[in-house]
Design a protein around this motif. Structure first.
Motif, PDB file in Angstrom:
ATOM      1  N   LYS A  81       8.224  -0.720  -9.527  1.00 35.72           N
ATOM      2  CA  LYS A  81       9.367  -1.112 -10.367  1.00 35.72           C
ATOM      3  C   LYS A  81      10.658  -1.138  -9.556  1.00 35.72           C
ATOM      4  O   LYS A  81      11.472  -2.048  -9.702  1.00 35.72           O
ATOM      5  N   ARG A  82      10.860  -0.136  -8.716  1.00 35.41           N
ATOM      6  CA  ARG A  82      12.072  -0.056  -7.897  1.00 35.41           C
ATOM      7  C   ARG A  82      12.156  -1.221  -6.910  1.00 35.41           C
ATOM      8  O   ARG A  82      13.214  -1.819  -6.722  1.00 35.41           O
ATOM      9  N   LEU A  83      11.025  -1.565  -6.296  1.00 37.42           N
ATOM     10  CA  LEU A  83      11.005  -2.685  -5.349  1.00 37.42           C
ATOM     11  C   LEU A  83      11.295  -4.009  -6.054  1.00 37.42           C
ATOM     12  O   LEU A  83      12.028  -4.850  -5.537  1.00 37.42           O
ATOM     13  N   ALA A  84      10.732  -4.191  -7.229  1.00 37.12           N
ATOM     14  CA  ALA A  84      10.994  -5.415  -7.997  1.00 37.12           C
ATOM     15  C   ALA A  84      12.472  -5.488  -8.393  1.00 37.12           C
ATOM     16  O   ALA A  84      13.095  -6.545  -8.287  1.00 37.12           O
ATOM     17  N   ALA A  85      13.041  -4.368  -8.801  1.00 35.83           N
ATOM     18  CA  ALA A  85      14.458  -4.338  -9.168  1.00 35.83           C
ATOM     19  C   ALA A  85      15.338  -4.679  -7.966  1.00 35.83           C
ATOM     20  O   ALA A  85      16.356  -5.369  -8.107  1.00 35.83           O
ATOM     21  N   GLY A  86      14.934  -4.226  -6.779  1.00 36.73           N
ATOM     22  CA  GLY A  86      15.691  -4.550  -5.566  1.00 36.73           C
ATOM     23  C   GLY A  86      15.731  -6.045  -5.297  1.00 36.73           C
ATOM     24  O   GLY A  86      16.764  -6.585  -4.893  1.00 36.73           O
ATOM     25  N   LEU A  87      14.627  -6.731  -5.514  1.00 37.10           N
ATOM     26  CA  LEU A  87      14.617  -8.191  -5.347  1.00 37.10           C
ATOM     27  C   LEU A  87      15.432  -8.874  -6.446  1.00 37.10           C
ATOM     28  O   LEU A  87      16.142  -9.843  -6.187  1.00 37.10           O
ATOM     29  N   ALA A 139       6.360  -1.380   2.811  1.00 35.76           N
ATOM     30  CA  ALA A 139       6.757  -2.350   1.792  1.00 35.76           C
ATOM     31  C   ALA A 139       7.954  -3.197   2.217  1.00 35.76           C
ATOM     32  O   ALA A 139       8.007  -4.392   1.935  1.00 35.76           O
ATOM     33  N   ASP A 140       8.913  -2.599   2.920  1.00 38.61           N
ATOM     34  CA  ASP A 140      10.110  -3.344   3.315  1.00 38.61           C
ATOM     35  C   ASP A 140       9.782  -4.559   4.182  1.00 38.61           C
ATOM     36  O   ASP A 140      10.353  -5.630   4.011  1.00 38.61           O
ATOM     37  N   ARG A 141       8.862  -4.392   5.122  1.00 36.05           N
ATOM     38  CA  ARG A 141       8.472  -5.518   5.993  1.00 36.05           C
ATOM     39  C   ARG A 141       7.824  -6.630   5.189  1.00 36.05           C
ATOM     40  O   ARG A 141       8.090  -7.806   5.411  1.00 36.05           O
ATOM     41  N   LEU A 142       6.964  -6.255   4.248  1.00 35.88           N
ATOM     42  CA  LEU A 142       6.276  -7.253   3.440  1.00 35.88           C
ATOM     43  C   LEU A 142       7.250  -7.964   2.498  1.00 35.88           C
ATOM     44  O   LEU A 142       7.207  -9.181   2.347  1.00 35.88           O
ATOM     45  N   LEU A 143       8.127  -7.183   1.908  1.00 33.17           N
ATOM     46  CA  LEU A 143       9.093  -7.780   0.974  1.00 33.17           C
ATOM     47  C   LEU A 143      10.118  -8.646   1.687  1.00 33.17           C
ATOM     48  O   LEU A 143      10.617  -9.614   1.117  1.00 33.17           O
ATOM     49  N   ASN A 173       0.829  -1.193   0.000  1.00 35.23           N
ATOM     50  CA  ASN A 173       0.000   0.000   0.000  1.00 35.23           C
ATOM     51  C   ASN A 173       0.871   1.254   0.000  1.00 35.23           C
ATOM     52  O   ASN A 173       0.689   2.126  -0.819  1.00 35.23           O
ATOM     53  N   VAL A 174       1.807   1.328   0.919  1.00 31.69           N
ATOM     54  CA  VAL A 174       2.688   2.486   1.001  1.00 31.69           C
ATOM     55  C   VAL A 174       4.138   2.013   1.106  1.00 31.69           C
ATOM     56  O   VAL A 174       4.413   0.920   1.589  1.00 31.69           O
ATOM     57  N   GLU A 175       5.040   2.853   0.654  1.00 27.30           N
ATOM     58  CA  GLU A 175       6.464   2.503   0.645  1.00 27.30           C
ATOM     59  C   GLU A 175       6.980   2.186   2.039  1.00 27.30           C
ATOM     60  O   GLU A 175       7.779   1.266   2.221  1.00 27.30           O
ATOM     61  N   LYS A 176       6.498   2.920   3.022  1.00 25.49           N
ATOM     62  CA  LYS A 176       6.981   2.744   4.385  1.00 25.49           C
ATOM     63  C   LYS A 176       6.826   1.298   4.857  1.00 25.49           C
ATOM     64  O   LYS A 176       7.682   0.772   5.551  1.00 25.49           O
ATOM     65  N   PRO A 184       2.060  -7.523  10.402  1.00 24.10           N
ATOM     66  CA  PRO A 184       1.680  -6.290  11.104  1.00 24.10           C
ATOM     67  C   PRO A 184       2.464  -5.088  10.576  1.00 24.10           C
ATOM     68  O   PRO A 184       3.687  -5.139  10.447  1.00 24.10           O
ATOM     69  N   VAL A 185       1.747  -4.025  10.239  1.00 20.74           N
ATOM     70  CA  VAL A 185       2.360  -2.789   9.749  1.00 20.74           C
ATOM     71  C   VAL A 185       1.638  -1.596  10.374  1.00 20.74           C
ATOM     72  O   VAL A 185       0.529  -1.712  10.863  1.00 20.74           O
ATOM     73  N   LYS A 186       2.284  -0.455  10.318  1.00 15.23           N
ATOM     74  CA  LYS A 186       1.672   0.775  10.821  1.00 15.23           C
ATOM     75  C   LYS A 186       0.666   1.275   9.791  1.00 15.23           C
ATOM     76  O   LYS A 186       0.888   1.177   8.592  1.00 15.23           O
ATOM     77  N   TYR A 187      -0.429   1.847  10.275  1.00 14.78           N
ATOM     78  CA  TYR A 187      -1.496   2.316   9.377  1.00 14.78           C
ATOM     79  C   TYR A 187      -1.170   3.631   8.712  1.00 14.78           C
ATOM     80  O   TYR A 187      -1.369   3.806   7.541  1.00 14.78           O
ATOM     81  N   LYS A 188      -0.662   4.584   9.443  1.00 14.82           N
ATOM     82  CA  LYS A 188      -0.421   5.923   8.891  1.00 14.82           C
ATOM     83  C   LYS A 188       0.916   5.959   8.166  1.00 14.82           C
ATOM     84  O   LYS A 188       1.857   5.289   8.519  1.00 14.82           O
ATOM     85  N   GLU A 189       0.960   6.804   7.106  1.00 12.81           N
ATOM     86  CA  GLU A 189       2.204   6.986   6.343  1.00 12.81           C
ATOM     87  C   GLU A 189       3.199   7.769   7.126  1.00 12.81           C
ATOM     88  O   GLU A 189       2.932   8.615   7.877  1.00 12.81           O
TER      89      GLU A 189
END
Length: 148
Positions: free
Chosen positions: A71-77, A14-18, A9-12, A143-148
């Motif tokens: 695209k940037r997240l996919a490139a990182g993987l 994304a790291d935990r999910l990835l 949902n948000v970049e903040k 589990p992630v934080k709700y607010k950006e």
């Protein structure tokens, strides 16, 4: 488990999910699909444009930024030798995730879980609950934080 769909949902957050997707992908030699669902365009009313120009411009700007993030997240993987692709869809979040699961033949969905209070869940509902009920594949909620 060859195909993992990560709904961000948000970049903040994304790291935990990835990180979870990376862990599973390495263990099972899986491909990771990173999905971001953008807000849908408002329905046109009697053929009129969907909102004032500044609102349309903002929507286009947001979608461009979100597409670049995916695209940037996919490139990182990919740099970590994990097969990964990014996709961005616009529409209802649950509907688009269901569509993506079907299209990529996902074996598991990884999504963020936002803790909300009882009244929010009662009146607004829960995307996480809808996913759990509607998908025919396992859903891993991180589990992630709700607010950006």
């Amino acid at each position: 488990m060859k195909t993992i769909l990560v709904a961000i949902n948000v970049e903040k957050n994304a790291d935990r999910l990835l990180a979870k997707a990376e862990e599973i992908a390495k263990a099972f030699d899986s491909k990771v699909w990173i999905l971001h669902v953008s807000e849908p365009d408002p329905d046109d009313y009697l053929g009129l444009e969907a909102g004032p120009q500044f609102a349309q411009d903002k929507r286009v700007e947001n979608r461009k930024r979100e597409g670049e993030l995916v695209k940037r997240l996919a490139a990182g993987l990919q740099e970590k030798n994990i097969a990964a692709e990014g996709v961005q869809l616009a529409g209802s979040t649950v509907k688009m995730i269901k569509e993506a699961v079907r299209k990529v033949n996902a074996d598991i969905v990884i999504a963020g879980h936002h803790k909300r209070n009882f009244f929010y869940e009662m009146f607004v509902g829960s995307i996480e609950q809808d996913l759990m009920e509607d998908l025919n594949v396992p859903v891993m909620l991180v589990p992630v934080k709700y607010k950006e």
